[in-house]
Scaffold this motif. Structure first.
Motif, PDB file in Angstrom:
ATOM      1  N   ILE A   1       0.804  -1.210   0.000  1.00  0.00           N
ATOM      2  CA  ILE A   1       0.000   0.000   0.000  1.00  0.00           C
ATOM      3  C   ILE A   1       0.844   1.269   0.000  1.00  0.00           C
ATOM      4  N   TYR A   2       0.432   2.226  -0.829  1.00  0.00           N
ATOM      5  CA  TYR A   2       0.933   3.596  -0.727  1.00  0.00           C
ATOM      6  C   TYR A   2      -0.231   4.428  -0.214  1.00  0.00           C
ATOM      7  N   PHE A   3      -0.021   5.197   0.843  1.00  0.00           N
ATOM      8  CA  PHE A   3      -1.070   6.117   1.282  1.00  0.00           C
ATOM      9  C   PHE A   3      -0.449   7.473   1.597  1.00  0.00           C
ATOM     10  N   GLY A   4      -1.052   8.503   1.019  1.00  0.00           N
ATOM     11  CA  GLY A   4      -0.537   9.853   1.178  1.00  0.00           C
ATOM     12  C   GLY A   4      -1.005  10.738   0.032  1.00  0.00           C
ATOM     13  N   ARG A   5      -0.463  11.930  -0.041  1.00  0.00           N
ATOM     14  CA  ARG A   5      -0.824  12.862  -1.097  1.00  0.00           C
ATOM     15  C   ARG A   5      -0.279  12.377  -2.447  1.00  0.00           C
ATOM     16  N   LEU A   6      -1.069  12.571  -3.506  1.00  0.00           N
ATOM     17  CA  LEU A   6      -0.650  12.201  -4.864  1.00  0.00           C
ATOM     18  C   LEU A   6      -0.079  13.457  -5.524  1.00  0.00           C
ATOM     19  N   THR A   7       1.183  13.724  -5.214  1.00  0.00           N
ATOM     20  CA  THR A   7       1.835  14.951  -5.655  1.00  0.00           C
ATOM     21  C   THR A   7       3.180  14.642  -6.298  1.00  0.00           C
ATOM     22  N   PRO A   8       3.717  15.587  -7.073  1.00  0.00           N
ATOM     23  CA  PRO A   8       5.052  15.397  -7.651  1.00  0.00           C
ATOM     24  C   PRO A   8       6.089  15.154  -6.559  1.00  0.00           C
ATOM     25  N   GLY A   9       7.079  14.345  -6.895  1.00  0.00           N
ATOM     26  CA  GLY A   9       8.150  14.073  -5.948  1.00  0.00           C
ATOM     27  C   GLY A   9       7.942  12.831  -5.109  1.00  0.00           C
ATOM     28  N   LYS A  10       6.729  12.270  -5.135  1.00  0.00           N
ATOM     29  CA  LYS A  10       6.441  11.093  -4.319  1.00  0.00           C
ATOM     30  C   LYS A  10       6.868   9.784  -4.994  1.00  0.00           C
ATOM     31  N   GLY A  11       7.365   9.879  -6.237  1.00  0.00           N
ATOM     32  CA  GLY A  11       7.829   8.677  -6.924  1.00  0.00           C
ATOM     33  C   GLY A  11       6.710   7.780  -7.398  1.00  0.00           C
ATOM     34  N   LEU A  12       5.541   8.346  -7.644  1.00  0.00           N
ATOM     35  CA  LEU A  12       4.375   7.524  -7.978  1.00  0.00           C
ATOM     36  C   LEU A  12       4.426   6.967  -9.401  1.00  0.00           C
ATOM     37  N   VAL A  13       5.045   7.691 -10.317  1.00  0.00           N
ATOM     38  CA  VAL A  13       5.217   7.137 -11.663  1.00  0.00           C
ATOM     39  C   VAL A  13       6.177   5.951 -11.601  1.00  0.00           C
ATOM     40  N   THR A  14       7.229   6.084 -10.809  1.00  0.00           N
ATOM     41  CA  THR A  14       8.155   4.968 -10.605  1.00  0.00           C
ATOM     42  C   THR A  14       7.426   3.767 -10.009  1.00  0.00           C
ATOM     43  N   LEU A  15       6.516   4.018  -9.083  1.00  0.00           N
ATOM     44  CA  LEU A  15       5.737   2.935  -8.477  1.00  0.00           C
ATOM     45  C   LEU A  15       4.871   2.235  -9.513  1.00  0.00           C
ATOM     46  N   LEU A  16       4.226   3.003 -10.397  1.00  0.00           N
ATOM     47  CA  LEU A  16       3.385   2.394 -11.435  1.00  0.00           C
ATOM     48  C   LEU A  16       4.224   1.579 -12.414  1.00  0.00           C
ATOM     49  N   GLU A  17       5.392   2.086 -12.767  1.00  0.00           N
ATOM     50  CA  GLU A  17       6.269   1.337 -13.671  1.00  0.00           C
ATOM     51  C   GLU A  17       6.747   0.049 -13.016  1.00  0.00           C
ATOM     52  N   SER A  18       6.997   0.102 -11.722  1.00  0.00           N
ATOM     53  CA  SER A  18       7.404  -1.102 -10.995  1.00  0.00           C
ATOM     54  C   SER A  18       6.261  -2.110 -10.942  1.00  0.00           C
ATOM     55  N   ALA A  19       5.049  -1.600 -10.750  1.00  0.00           N
ATOM     56  CA  ALA A  19       3.879  -2.480 -10.725  1.00  0.00           C
ATOM     57  C   ALA A  19       3.699  -3.168 -12.078  1.00  0.00           C
ATOM     58  N   LYS A  20       3.911  -2.409 -13.142  1.00  0.00           N
ATOM     59  CA  LYS A  20       3.787  -2.979 -14.493  1.00  0.00           C
ATOM     60  C   LYS A  20       4.826  -4.084 -14.709  1.00  0.00           C
ATOM     61  N   LEU A  21       6.034  -3.840 -14.230  1.00  0.00           N
ATOM     62  CA  LEU A  21       7.093  -4.835 -14.353  1.00  0.00           C
ATOM     63  C   LEU A  21       6.758  -6.082 -13.540  1.00  0.00           C
ATOM     64  N   LEU A  22       6.220  -5.885 -12.360  1.00  0.00           N
ATOM     65  CA  LEU A  22       5.836  -7.013 -11.511  1.00  0.00           C
ATOM     66  C   LEU A  22       4.724  -7.843 -12.136  1.00  0.00           C
ATOM     67  N   SER A  23       3.800  -7.166 -12.812  1.00  0.00           N
ATOM     68  CA  SER A  23       2.686  -7.867 -13.451  1.00  0.00           C
ATOM     69  C   SER A  23       3.191  -8.823 -14.533  1.00  0.00           C
ATOM     70  N   LYS A  24       4.216  -8.412 -15.252  1.00  0.00           N
ATOM     71  CA  LYS A  24       4.788  -9.259 -16.305  1.00  0.00           C
ATOM     72  C   LYS A  24       5.546 -10.445 -15.714  1.00  0.00           C
ATOM     73  N   ARG A  25       6.210 -10.203 -14.594  1.00  0.00           N
ATOM     74  CA  ARG A  25       7.027 -11.252 -13.987  1.00  0.00           C
ATOM     75  C   ARG A  25       6.191 -12.285 -13.223  1.00  0.00           C
ATOM     76  N   ASN A  26       5.047 -11.859 -12.680  1.00  0.00           N
ATOM     77  CA  ASN A  26       4.271 -12.709 -11.770  1.00  0.00           C
ATOM     78  C   ASN A  26       2.845 -12.911 -12.282  1.00  0.00           C
ATOM     79  N   ARG A  27       2.715 -13.470 -13.459  1.00  0.00           N
ATOM     80  CA  ARG A  27       1.388 -13.618 -14.073  1.00  0.00           C
ATOM     81  C   ARG A  27       0.492 -14.575 -13.284  1.00  0.00           C
ATOM     82  N   ASN A  28       1.092 -15.554 -12.621  1.00  0.00           N
ATOM     83  CA  ASN A  28       0.295 -16.532 -11.884  1.00  0.00           C
ATOM     84  C   ASN A  28       0.142 -16.200 -10.404  1.00  0.00           C
TER      85      ASN A  28
END
Length: 428
Positions: free
Chosen positions: A245-272
């Motif tokens: 979980i990420y909880f907090g303000r959705l503002t620049p500097g929080k690394g949220l785009v990096t988090l989404l890219e990491s989630a996308k990478l995880l989805s490809k690696r862990n399909r099952n």
């Protein structure tokens, strides 16, 4: 120390972010110890009820200002808001105050109130939640990267870099504000003692040229509140082992785009064995982030919107760990401390005040800011090693109990108040 009437001042009087949580929790705990709270803030539709609300300042949304008349009001509000002095004066005529504890006051309130407090010989303590004392834009962030070009009072550089919402006009106004308050008026000399919740913030302000007295006092949580909640959550069901979980303000500097890219990478690696990422909060980046998730088909990310209290705590408790992938100079994030209070480890960026709380393989894991591969690997590690995650969660809970408890905070805060009162007396 005898019972005090404490004036708490913050520009928002609702649970908007970490600063507001500290503002409310400090007042609440002081009240539990026999002190009285008086509040001064700004009107807002989401404000909590308050007996002194009649004295609050008119609401203004600085992100939606149209027309010359409204823009001139903003200029007054930012530089020196006479109405704030006037309303505070009326409040103080009716309510006895022994000391003022300020939090975020700039822009919506302005430091004009410091002159009124000093005129009445009221001791002033101010908790620093960001870098406004040395940075025109407050967050030392330009184009999603840490920025220190205003060091040693070179505030004019803010207008060159358009560091305030990418606007030349707003950045010029912010630079003028800094020169007026810090060079012409020296208005923050009226504050007796500043409080820094992180060692990093204290050291960075010194490095940037801020020379006023700063005391280190970390943020706290009332651990009993989380203990009471734990029983209620446990009755509702089993924790979701694969959600973070990420909880907090959705503002620049929080690394949220990096988090989404990491989630996308995880989805490809862990399909099952899909790893779910929950994002709770609101802010200016919300639509952009949701659009990215939809457009790129990132199926393992879910947005919950703004949540608080019971609803938020339920989601934290159900998660394996919390994530704070910030790329700006975080101070002492309450989201980390609250996750710890629930016995949850945190994956946090190795930047600013975060490593003071998130200790590698002890209370969580740290990652290189902006590194997609590093973040996704650390998420996988916790999911694949739930026993290790649980152990780090226990360590995190113990850290809060021993180092960030309310009683320890209270004792140190009383020392700060005493010093501020003595310092104020010596000015007379």
């Amino acid at each position: 120390m005898q019972s005090l009437n404490v004036l708490h001042i913050n520009k928002f009087h609702y649970l908007r972010g970490g600063a507001e949580r500290v503002y409310f929790e400090t007042a609440k705990f002081l009240e539990s110890r026999g002190h009285r709270s008086v509040f001064f803030s700004m009107h807002h539709p989401e404000n909590l009820s308050c007996e002194t609300a009649d004295y609050f300042l008119p609401y203004i949304d600085l992100n939606n200002v149209y027309g010359l008349k409204e823009q001139l009001k903003v200029v007054e509000r930012v530089l020196y808001f006479f109405e704030a002095k006037k309303r505070l004066s009326k409040l103080l005529d009716k309510h006895l105050v022994d000391i003022a504890h300020l939090h975020n006051i700039y822009h919506q309130i302005s430091p004009s109130i410091l002159h009124e407090l000093r005129k009445r010989k009221i001791p002033i303590v101010m908790t620093l939640h960001d870098y406004k004392m040395v940075c025109a834009s407050y967050n030392m962030l330009v184009h999603e990267k840490p920025c220190e070009v205003c060091a040693r009072g070179k505030f004019y550089k803010a207008s060159i870099h358009k560091c305030l919402k990418h606007s030349s006009i707003k950045s010029i106004l912010a630079a003028i504000e800094m020169y007026l308050h810090h060079r012409v008026m020296n208005i923050y000399d009226n504050v007796d003692i500043f409080i820094s919740p992180s060692i990093f913030l204290k050291d960075k302000l010194r490095e940037m040229g801020f020379r006023k007295e700063i005391v280190y006092l970390p943020n706290f949580v009332d651990i009993h509140k989380f203990d009471e909640f734990k029983i209620e959550v446990d009755k509702e069901g089993k924790d979701n082992e694969n959600s973070l979980i990420y909880f907090g303000r959705l503002t620049p500097g929080k690394g949220l785009v990096t988090l989404l890219e990491s989630a996308k990478l995880l989805s490809k690696r862990n399909r099952n064995n899909k790893i779910q990422i929950k994002i709770i909060g609101d802010g200016p980046l919300r639509e952009e982030l949701q659009r990215k998730v939809k457009t790129e088909g990132i199926s393992n990310v879910r947005f919950f919107g703004y949540m608080k209290n019971k609803a938020l705590y339920q989601e934290i408790k159900k998660s394996l760990a919390a994530i704070l992938p910030s790329e700006w100079y975080e101070n002492s994030p309450m989201s980390v401390i609250e996750a710890f209070a629930f016995g949850k480890p945190v994956i946090g960026a190795r930047i600013a005040g975060i490593p003071e709380l998130v200790r590698d393989n002890e209370t969580g894991l740290t990652v290189e800011p902006g590194n997609i591969e590093d973040l996704s690997s650390k998420i996988e590690y916790l999911v694949n090693n739930p026993d290790k995650a649980a152990e780090m969660g226990k360590n995190a809970r113990r850290f809060v109990e021993q180092e960030l408890n309310a009683e320890k905070y209270y004792q140190k805060l009383m020392e700060v108040y005493k010093q501020a009162i003595q310092k104020s007396l010596s000015r007379r």
